[in-house]
Design an enzyme around this catalytic site. Sequence first.
Site, PDB file in Angstrom:
ATOM      1  N   HIS A   1       1.407   4.133  -3.064  1.00  0.00           N
ATOM      2  CA  HIS A   1       1.160   5.558  -2.850  1.00  0.00           C
ATOM      3  C   HIS A   1       2.442   6.383  -2.984  1.00  0.00           C
ATOM      4  CE1 HIS A   1      -2.821   4.273  -1.677  1.00  0.00           C
ATOM      5  NE2 HIS A   1      -3.181   5.529  -1.790  1.00  0.00           N
TER       6      HIS A   1
ATOM      7  N   TRP B   1      -7.387   3.533 -10.817  1.00  0.00           N
ATOM      8  CA  TRP B   1      -6.667   3.478  -9.537  1.00  0.00           C
ATOM      9  C   TRP B   1      -7.371   2.514  -8.583  1.00  0.00           C
ATOM     10  CZ3 TRP B   1      -2.045   4.650  -7.719  1.00  0.00           C
ATOM     11  CH2 TRP B   1      -1.854   4.664  -6.329  1.00  0.00           C
ATOM     12  N   TRP B   2      -8.689   2.610  -8.508  1.00  0.00           N
ATOM     13  CA  TRP B   2      -9.426   1.710  -7.634  1.00  0.00           C
ATOM     14  C   TRP B   2      -9.198   0.253  -8.028  1.00  0.00           C
ATOM     15  CZ3 TRP B   2     -14.732   4.609  -7.776  1.00  0.00           C
ATOM     16  CH2 TRP B   2     -14.675   5.723  -6.931  1.00  0.00           C
TER      17      TRP B   2
ATOM     18  N   TYR C   1       0.841  -1.198   0.000  1.00  0.00           N
ATOM     19  CA  TYR C   1       0.000   0.000   0.000  1.00  0.00           C
ATOM     20  C   TYR C   1       0.881   1.255   0.000  1.00  0.00           C
ATOM     21  CZ  TYR C   1      -3.753   3.233   1.183  1.00  0.00           C
ATOM     22  OH  TYR C   1      -4.642   4.290   1.166  1.00  0.00           O
TER      23      TYR C   1
ATOM     24  N   TYR D   1      -3.973  16.273   1.680  1.00  0.00           N
ATOM     25  CA  TYR D   1      -4.511  14.914   1.708  1.00  0.00           C
ATOM     26  C   TYR D   1      -3.485  14.005   2.361  1.00  0.00           C
ATOM     27  CZ  TYR D   1      -6.935  10.761  -0.214  1.00  0.00           C
ATOM     28  OH  TYR D   1      -7.605   9.578  -0.379  1.00  0.00           O
TER      29      TYR D   1
END
Length: 104
Positions: free
Chosen positions: A22, A76-77, A18, A41
């Site tokens: 990112h 992306w999802w 993860y 963010y």
Amino acid sequence: MQRKALKMFLHPGKEAEYKKRHDEIWPELASLLTSTGVQNYSIFLDEETHILFAYLEAEDLTKLDDLPNHPIMQNWWAYMADIMESNPDNSPKSVEIPSVFYLA
């Protein structure tokens, strides 16, 4: 500035992947988010529960409503769906967290 917080759910053992994904966020995704007004963010991980806590700010949160329709967001999802709990459309399962205190 409006603020939004939510939690998502990472599969156990996928913490490093993860973070890697990112760290290598697609430039076109970053551009889409900033052009939509997203600022500050951040995503945090509770390693004990595998809960991801996301926080962002935007001038107008309603501008984020169209993000699910963007092919970049959908891609992306799909890319992230194997490492976190996802809905049938690959969007991450998430729970919005209401604000109860803010010190400006």
